[in-house]
Design an enzyme around this catalytic site. Structure first.
Site, PDB file in Angstrom:
ATOM      1  N   THR A   1      -1.491 -41.798  88.236  1.00 49.51           N
ATOM      2  CA  THR A   1      -1.320 -41.818  89.693  1.00 49.51           C
ATOM      3  C   THR A   1      -1.510 -43.222  90.250  1.00 49.51           C
ATOM      4  O   THR A   1      -2.049 -44.110  89.589  1.00 49.51           O
ATOM      5  CB  THR A   1      -2.338 -40.880  90.380  1.00 49.51           C
ATOM      6  OG1 THR A   1      -3.668 -41.338  90.084  1.00 49.51           O
ATOM      7  CG2 THR A   1      -2.164 -39.443  89.930  1.00 49.51           C
TER       8      THR A   1
ATOM      9  N   HIS B   1     -10.226 -32.240  85.781  1.00 47.95           N
ATOM     10  CA  HIS B   1      -9.297 -33.273  86.225  1.00 47.95           C
ATOM     11  C   HIS B   1      -9.093 -34.413  85.240  1.00 47.95           C
ATOM     12  O   HIS B   1      -8.069 -35.114  85.314  1.00 47.95           O
ATOM     13  CB  HIS B   1      -9.781 -33.847  87.567  1.00 47.95           C
ATOM     14  CG  HIS B   1      -8.673 -34.316  88.452  1.00 47.95           C
ATOM     15  ND1 HIS B   1      -7.530 -34.910  87.978  1.00 47.95           N
ATOM     16  CD2 HIS B   1      -8.517 -34.275  89.800  1.00 47.95           C
ATOM     17  CE1 HIS B   1      -6.733 -35.225  88.977  1.00 47.95           C
ATOM     18  NE2 HIS B   1      -7.310 -34.852  90.100  1.00 47.95           N
TER      19      HIS B   1
ATOM     20  N   TYR C   1      -6.033 -41.771 101.657  1.00 50.34           N
ATOM     21  CA  TYR C   1      -5.566 -41.752 100.265  1.00 50.34           C
ATOM     22  C   TYR C   1      -4.499 -40.670 100.124  1.00 50.34           C
ATOM     23  O   TYR C   1      -4.724 -39.516 100.456  1.00 50.34           O
ATOM     24  CB  TYR C   1      -6.749 -41.427  99.351  1.00 50.34           C
ATOM     25  CG  TYR C   1      -6.471 -41.372  97.861  1.00 50.34           C
ATOM     26  CD1 TYR C   1      -6.975 -42.349  97.012  1.00 50.34           C
ATOM     27  CD2 TYR C   1      -5.738 -40.328  97.292  1.00 50.34           C
ATOM     28  CE1 TYR C   1      -6.756 -42.292  95.641  1.00 50.34           C
ATOM     29  CE2 TYR C   1      -5.508 -40.269  95.937  1.00 50.34           C
ATOM     30  CZ  TYR C   1      -6.014 -41.246  95.112  1.00 50.34           C
ATOM     31  OH  TYR C   1      -5.791 -41.187  93.758  1.00 50.34           O
TER      32      TYR C   1
END
Length: 820
Positions: free
Chosen positions: A649, A520, A636
């Site tokens: 993001t 990630h 979230y």
């Protein structure tokens, strides 16, 4: 061994008569072709870099300016007002240049200067236009005059087809919101400026910005909220102004004030396992498997990925565009290939290479190195199939300690960093580890069979778990008993067939199904999603297969076979592997997964309810969570900020006062249908507004995160920031984008829908939910939680999501079959 001899350009033997040379013409030919290909690639990169640098202009526009200047001189008109004459006088004397030649050179230099000035002017104009985000706040189906003018100007300046990075330097910087806008409500009036509203409104009123205190109000009782208000007020008045000044200063000299700290502190400094906690996965087509031959599917998939990498290297992939005219940042794509996360004791680092010509492959506990080029060209799909089939047919057993070596990447980062420094920093272990870490990406030829099977319960759950954390129970079965090992073998010869440090691992199952596991830190899921769509579309609709399922073409049988990686793993390293394996297995066994298809309706019906599909699903998740746990929680939802340079993001806090009011009304028999509809519309409008604000740089959480980092650098203690950063996200959600590339018409091929992907639970007592809206009548949900929590149950939550979707649809008098 003919293949091995071809790898040597020449050999010589000492004989009584002297030196006897043997020259391999094939090897020399391959060296020549490799050199030609290398220089060709460099020239293409240089050309595309130039085209990117002068966008939106083009070389032909330079020629037009030169010809116009020359034509003016021919008509005895000096467009330079004497500048060309001055340039001519300052040119060095040369017997090769006549007076006319000096004039021509001067005219070309003047024209080039004018052209470059125009390029800079156009790029600044483009940057100004891209700072406008008012289009996002327009009512659906309507467009203001300002937006119409903006659209026309964008089309004029973007008339030339852009390359991947054509807009990069024209994208605006992510603005730093004001502390007031982040913590407490602020209204932006007509024409108001300031960081909190930069680029969102050109002469019209902007709605209130989302703010922290409002987002936590529905989650706190009066006493807790009053205490939080006091902390926020103290922070805003005493601590925040100093921190904000440093943050604004950082925003001036960095491209993006968030991204570098986000990568460093959220990802690379994390010491917990990447598996489940950070990495995520992507799935194959839901209903279709183009070939059930494992090696063939791997051959086409790898070749399609290499085609994507070549386009990426050359910058020939068009940038993602919103509305077809608004570019998104492409920065994250740069590290998609040839990238590995290197473990460290305090922080990890990302190793990224400009080029890698091989692939690391894993099968039945053994590692291989497969060359991807031959004669300077990519291996064809049929050649790749042959190489992978050779690996599948290899009867050799794993070396001692090799079988579960990948477990080191699945455990804690510090033990892996120590083991890497101690056992893999020299000798054959270093050579083999380099072959993995410097590979283009990692491929696993898995022994399991996975995918969607109609009528088989749990098949998608097992598929998801396999991709998220691999299998902890496969066993290598030798065809012939191996010879006794020199080193004592690691106990329990089980393995984890994923290298979690690689940018991504391609997984090909025995039945031809595909999947991927992605690290990630280097990029977010839509980047891998872009590659994934290209690969699936190219595999099925461009490369194709023969009638019997093999890759098209004939294999080159003279290709050298894959190279088996060699290891010398001592007992101490085996102990480290065993420790990481036990931790990884416990983590994997604790994951409770539910992946299901919701086919009662899709975005087609949702749009008829006059709301966005994302808002509909997010409110459904709030209703489902309330029914599941009897309470609300901090939620979230990931939103992208790629409208800004190097944006990643932002968080949309989906649990709002409006959504909780609607959820409570659904359990209150006194509430009428019309009142519930009204509350739902208010909740949906609030969610859409918050999503837009997050996308345009006015979110809450990244700003608070950066203020917290500054406070740690300065040694400033802030009870408010400590409280904010310690709040757990017990419901973490994300939508997987669909049809980013439009490689094929989904209406024409409805059975080629993607299943999307998912991730592990963020909180020990919470849920992770990913969903993909695939087509008009299908939504796939991926739900994760932990068995160790008595508060969660993924299948129960899945049932609640399904019922919540149906109940909201019924609220708007839209018929739905409840048997789906």
């Amino acid at each position: 061994m003919a293949e091995a001899h071809q790898a040597v350009a020449f050999q010589f033997t000492v004989t009584p008569e002297g030196l006897d040379f043997h020259l391999s013409r094939e090897a020399v030919k391959q060296f020549y072709l490799t050199g030609v290909y290398s220089w060709k690639k460099r020239l293409i990169r240089a050309k595309n870099s130039f085209l990117t640098g002068v966008y939106p202009a083009s070389p032909s526009s330079w020629m037009v300016v030169v010809m116009a200047t020359a034509g003016s001189f021919y008509c005895q008109v000096d467009p330079s007002l004497g500048v060309i004459s001055r340039i001519s006088r300052h040119l060095p004397e040369s017997r090769f240049l006549s007076t006319e030649g000096r004039t021509v050179v001067s005219a070309v230099l003047f024209s080039t200067g004018v052209w470059l000035s125009a390029v800079l002017l156009f790029r600044q104009a483009l940057k100004l236009l891209l700072s406008y985000h008012g289009w996002m706040f327009e009512p659906h189906g309507k467009m203001s005059r300002s937006t119409k003018i903006w659209v026309a100007l964008m089309k004029v300046l973007s008339v030339r087809k852009p390359l991947l990075y054509s807009f990069q330097t024209s994208l605006p910087k992510l603005p730093v919101p004001s502390v007031q806008a982040t913590i407490t409500r602020v209204r932006a009036g007509r024409g108001q400026g300031g960081p909190s509203v930069v680029g969102r409104g050109w002469g019209f009123t902007v709605s209130p910005s989302p703010q922290y205190l409002e987002s936590v109000r529905p989650l706190m009782d009066d006493e807790k909220y009053i205490r939080m208000e006091a902390l926020a007020k103290e922070f805003k008045e005493k601590t925040a102004p100093r921190l904000q000044k440093y943050l604004i200063l950082k925003s001036w000299w960095t491209t993006n004030y968030v991204s570098d700290w986000w990568e460093q502190y959220i990802y690379l400094r994390g010491r917990s396992p990447l598996m489940v906690n950070s990495n995520y996965y992507a799935m194959d087509f839901l209903y279709v498997t183009p070939s059930h031959i494992q090696a063939a599917r791997a051959g086409n998939a790898v070749h399609a990925i290499l085609l994507y990498r070549r386009k990426l290297d050359r910058g020939e992939i068009p940038p993602m565009m919103a509305l077809g005219i608004v570019p998104m940042c492409s920065y994250q794509s740069e590290r998609m290939f040839n990238t590995t996360r290197i473990p460290g004791k305090e922080t990890d680092t990302l190793l990224h290479l400009m080029e890698s010509k091989h692939l690391a492959v894993y099968h039945k506990g053994r590692f291989y190195k497969v060359w991807l080029y031959y004669g300077g060209q990519h291996l064809r799909p049929r050649d790749l199939e042959q190489q992978f089939q050779r690996i599948l047919d290899d009867p050799s057993p794993p070396q001692p300690g090799e079988e579960r070596l990948a477990a080191l990447t699945a455990g804690e980062r510090v033990p892996w960093a120590e083991a890497r420094a101690r056992f893999f920093s020299h000798g054959k272990n270093k050579v083999s580890l380099d072959a993995i870490e410097r590979a283009a990406f990692f491929l696993t030829l898995d022994e399991e069979e996975h995918g969607y099977v109609p009528g088989r319960d749990g098949c998608m759950d097992a598929y998801a778990k396999s991709l998220l954390h691999g299998h902890c129970y496969d066993r290598w079965a030798p065809r012939d008993p191996p010879a006794p090992a020199q080193h004592p073998p690691c106990p329990h010869p089980l393995f984890l067939p994923r290298w979690f440090d690689k940018s991504f691992t391609l997984v090909v199952y025995k039945n031809g199904k595909l999947g991927a596991n992605a690290e990630h830190s280097w990029a977010d899921a839509p980047i891998i999603g872009h590659l994934w769509e290209f690969m699936l579309g190219t595999d099925k609709f461009q490369l194709g297969y023969t009638e019997d399922g093999h890759c098209r073409g004939e294999p080159d049988t003279l290709l050298a076979p894959p190279q088996r990686l060699q290891w010398d793993i001592p007992p101490e390293c085996c102990a480290a592997i065993e420790s990481s394996y036990r931790l990884a297995k416990a983590l994997a066994d604790d994951v409770d997964f539910c992946c299901f298809q919701f086919s009662d309706f899709g975005k087609g019906l949702i749009k008829k309810c006059r709301t966005s599909p994302d808002a509909f699903i997010q409110i459904s998740l709030q209703l489902a969570h309330f029914r599941d746990k009897g309470c609300f929680c901090l939620t979230y939802e990931a939103s992208m900020t790629r409208l800004f340079r190097e944006g990643r993001t932002e968080t949309v806090r989906s649990c709002t006062s409006e959504s909780t009011a609607f959820v409570r009304s659904m359990s209150d028999p006194r509430q009428s249908r019309s009142e519930r509809q009204r509350l739902f519309k208010l909740a949906a409008e609030k969610h859409q507004h918050m999503y837009r604000m997050a996308m345009t740089g006015a979110g809450i959480d990244r700003h608070l995160f950066c203020l917290y980092v500054v406070s740690r650098y300065l040694g400033v203690e802030s009870p408010f920031l400590a409280q904010v950063l310690s709040e757990p996200w017990r419901l973490s959600t994300s939508q997987t984008p669909q049809q980013q590339l439009k490689m094929f018409d989904l209406e024409k091929y409805p059975d080629h829908v993607s299943t999307g992907g998912g991730f592990g639970p963020v909180a020990d007592d919470g849920y992770g939910v990913s969903y993909i809206i695939a087509g008009e009548n299908l939504i796939t949900f991926h739900i994760s939680s932990k068995f160790s929590s008595s508060e969660t149950d993924s299948k129960r939550f899945g049932r609640n999501i399904r019922q919540a979707m149906l109940d909201i649809a019924e609220l708007f008098d839209k018929p739905a079959d409840k048997g789906g």
